[in-house]
Design a protein around this motif. Sequence first.
Motif, mmCIF file in Angstrom:
data_model
loop_
_atom_site.group_PDB
_atom_site.id
_atom_site.type_symbol
_atom_site.label_atom_id
_atom_site.label_comp_id
_atom_site.label_asym_id
_atom_site.label_seq_id
_atom_site.Cartn_x
_atom_site.Cartn_y
_atom_site.Cartn_z
ATOM 1 N N LEU A 5 20.152 31.542 40.746
ATOM 2 C CA LEU A 5 21.485 31.953 40.306
ATOM 3 C C LEU A 5 22.365 32.315 41.498
ATOM 4 O O LEU A 5 23.558 32.009 41.506
ATOM 5 C CB LEU A 5 21.384 33.130 39.337
ATOM 6 N N ARG A 6 21.799 32.967 42.482
ATOM 7 C CA ARG A 6 22.577 33.308 43.688
ATOM 8 C C ARG A 6 23.040 32.050 44.403
ATOM 9 O O ARG A 6 24.181 31.962 44.847
ATOM 10 C CB ARG A 6 21.735 34.166 44.628
ATOM 11 N N LYS A 7 22.143 31.070 44.519
ATOM 12 C CA LYS A 7 22.508 29.821 45.179
ATOM 13 C C LYS A 7 23.607 29.100 44.396
ATOM 14 O O LYS A 7 24.514 28.528 44.979
ATOM 15 C CB LYS A 7 21.290 28.916 45.334
ATOM 16 N N LEU A 8 23.500 29.135 43.066
ATOM 17 C CA LEU A 8 24.524 28.502 42.238
ATOM 18 C C LEU A 8 25.869 29.186 42.433
ATOM 19 O O LEU A 8 26.893 28.524 42.563
ATOM 20 C CB LEU A 8 24.130 28.526 40.760
ATOM 21 N N ARG A 9 25.872 30.513 42.463
ATOM 22 C CA ARG A 9 27.126 31.248 42.703
ATOM 23 C C ARG A 9 27.731 30.876 44.047
ATOM 24 O O ARG A 9 28.931 30.650 44.151
ATOM 25 C CB ARG A 9 26.876 32.750 42.658
ATOM 26 N N ILE A 10 26.899 30.832 45.079
ATOM 27 C CA ILE A 10 27.390 30.477 46.414
ATOM 28 C C ILE A 10 27.968 29.070 46.393
ATOM 29 O O ILE A 10 29.046 28.817 46.948
ATOM 30 C CB ILE A 10 26.263 30.602 47.457
ATOM 31 N N CYS A 35 35.984 16.643 40.595
ATOM 32 C CA CYS A 35 35.065 16.624 39.454
ATOM 33 C C CYS A 35 33.729 17.278 39.790
ATOM 34 O O CYS A 35 33.055 17.789 38.895
ATOM 35 C CB CYS A 35 34.865 15.205 38.952
ATOM 36 N N ASP A 36 33.337 17.293 41.057
ATOM 37 C CA ASP A 36 32.109 17.997 41.429
ATOM 38 C C ASP A 36 32.274 19.495 41.196
ATOM 39 O O ASP A 36 31.358 20.158 40.709
ATOM 40 C CB ASP A 36 31.742 17.728 42.892
ATOM 41 N N ALA A 37 33.436 20.030 41.538
ATOM 42 C CA ALA A 37 33.703 21.448 41.301
ATOM 43 C C ALA A 37 33.732 21.737 39.805
ATOM 44 O O ALA A 37 33.226 22.769 39.357
ATOM 45 C CB ALA A 37 35.026 21.861 41.947
ATOM 46 N N VAL A 38 34.304 20.819 39.034
ATOM 47 C CA VAL A 38 34.359 20.986 37.582
ATOM 48 C C VAL A 38 32.940 21.021 37.011
ATOM 49 O O VAL A 38 32.607 21.893 36.211
ATOM 50 C CB VAL A 38 35.183 19.862 36.916
ATOM 51 N N LYS A 39 32.093 20.097 37.443
ATOM 52 C CA LYS A 39 30.720 20.049 36.938
ATOM 53 C C LYS A 39 29.947 21.310 37.314
ATOM 54 O O LYS A 39 29.180 21.836 36.510
ATOM 55 C CB LYS A 39 30.015 18.804 37.462
ATOM 56 N N ASN A 40 30.147 21.808 38.535
ATOM 57 C CA ASN A 40 29.470 23.037 38.954
ATOM 58 C C ASN A 40 29.904 24.223 38.100
ATOM 59 O O ASN A 40 29.079 25.035 37.685
ATOM 60 C CB ASN A 40 29.735 23.332 40.431
ATOM 61 N N GLN A 41 31.206 24.317 37.848
ATOM 62 C CA GLN A 41 31.696 25.433 37.038
ATOM 63 C C GLN A 41 31.270 25.287 35.585
ATOM 64 O O GLN A 41 30.973 26.273 34.912
ATOM 65 C CB GLN A 41 33.213 25.548 37.153
ATOM 66 N N GLU A 42 31.215 24.044 35.090
ATOM 67 C CA GLU A 42 30.766 23.807 33.724
ATOM 68 C C GLU A 42 29.304 24.244 33.574
ATOM 69 O O GLU A 42 28.935 24.883 32.585
ATOM 70 C CB GLU A 42 30.921 22.335 33.385
ATOM 71 N N GLN A 43 28.486 23.924 34.570
ATOM 72 C CA GLN A 43 27.081 24.333 34.537
ATOM 73 C C GLN A 43 26.935 25.847 34.605
ATOM 74 O O GLN A 43 25.972 26.400 34.096
ATOM 75 C CB GLN A 43 26.311 23.685 35.682
ATOM 76 N N ALA A 44 27.897 26.506 35.235
ATOM 77 C CA ALA A 44 27.874 27.960 35.315
ATOM 78 C C ALA A 44 28.367 28.605 34.021
ATOM 79 O O ALA A 44 28.363 29.821 33.902
ATOM 80 C CB ALA A 44 28.721 28.435 36.497
ATOM 81 N N GLY A 45 28.829 27.783 33.061
ATOM 82 C CA GLY A 45 29.201 28.296 31.752
ATOM 83 C C GLY A 45 30.682 28.535 31.538
ATOM 84 O O GLY A 45 31.069 29.141 30.549
ATOM 85 N N PHE A 46 31.527 28.062 32.445
ATOM 86 C CA PHE A 46 32.968 28.265 32.295
ATOM 87 C C PHE A 46 33.560 27.229 31.348
ATOM 88 O O PHE A 46 33.115 26.086 31.297
ATOM 89 C CB PHE A 46 33.682 28.179 33.647
ATOM 90 N N SER A 47 34.595 27.625 30.606
ATOM 91 C CA SER A 47 35.292 26.706 29.704
ATOM 92 C C SER A 47 36.252 25.823 30.499
ATOM 93 O O SER A 47 36.591 26.123 31.646
ATOM 94 C CB SER A 47 36.082 27.496 28.662
ATOM 95 N N ASP A 48 36.708 24.734 29.877
ATOM 96 C CA ASP A 48 37.682 23.854 30.533
ATOM 97 C C ASP A 48 38.954 24.611 30.891
ATOM 98 O O ASP A 48 39.537 24.388 31.952
ATOM 99 C CB ASP A 48 38.023 22.661 29.638
ATOM 100 N N ALA A 49 39.396 25.506 30.006
ATOM 101 C CA ALA A 49 40.623 26.269 30.267
ATOM 102 C C ALA A 49 40.451 27.167 31.492
ATOM 103 O O ALA A 49 41.350 27.263 32.337
ATOM 104 C CB ALA A 49 40.990 27.108 29.048
ATOM 105 N N LYS A 50 39.300 27.810 31.624
ATOM 106 C CA LYS A 50 39.042 28.689 32.779
ATOM 107 C C LYS A 50 38.940 27.863 34.055
ATOM 108 O O LYS A 50 39.483 28.241 35.089
ATOM 109 C CB LYS A 50 37.743 29.478 32.536
ATOM 110 N N ILE A 51 38.259 26.733 33.991
ATOM 111 C CA ILE A 51 38.124 25.859 35.160
ATOM 112 C C ILE A 51 39.495 25.362 35.596
ATOM 113 O O ILE A 51 39.823 25.374 36.784
ATOM 114 C CB ILE A 51 37.186 24.680 34.855
ATOM 115 N N ALA A 52 40.313 24.931 34.638
ATOM 116 C CA ALA A 52 41.661 24.449 34.955
ATOM 117 C C ALA A 52 42.476 25.547 35.618
ATOM 118 O O ALA A 52 43.179 25.302 36.601
ATOM 119 C CB ALA A 52 42.354 23.954 33.693
ATOM 120 N N SER A 53 42.369 26.755 35.110
ATOM 121 C CA SER A 53 43.094 27.877 35.690
ATOM 122 C C SER A 53 42.635 28.144 37.118
ATOM 123 O O SER A 53 43.448 28.342 38.020
ATOM 124 C CB SER A 53 42.883 29.124 34.820
ATOM 125 N N ASP A 54 41.323 28.142 37.335
ATOM 126 C CA ASP A 54 40.772 28.393 38.670
ATOM 127 C C ASP A 54 41.174 27.317 39.671
ATOM 128 O O ASP A 54 41.406 27.612 40.845
ATOM 129 C CB ASP A 54 39.245 28.482 38.619
#
Length: 76
Positions: A5-10, A35-54
């Motif tokens: 989980l720490r590695k995923l956060r980093i 799209c790599d950043a999107v996939k990483n954030q999706e795997q971390a459990g973020f919604s599309d709206a949160k990813i778009a905002s970030d």
Amino acid sequence: MLKALRKLRILVFGTLIVGISGCSMFSPSNAPVDCDAVKNQEQAGFSDAKIASDLGATVDKVAACHGPKTAAGPQD
């Protein structure tokens, strides 16, 4: 498990920093979505709206990273 989980956060935060700094030269309306950043954030459990905002993108551009929807479900 905690190390993973720490590695995923980093990885997620590193990707965000690189993605945000790399996209700063584009206007937000025409900026491509990493799209790599999107996939990483999706795997971390973020919604599309949160990813778009970030990422400073639209939900439509983030959703386009998922690819076309098929009757059989998403393909890897």
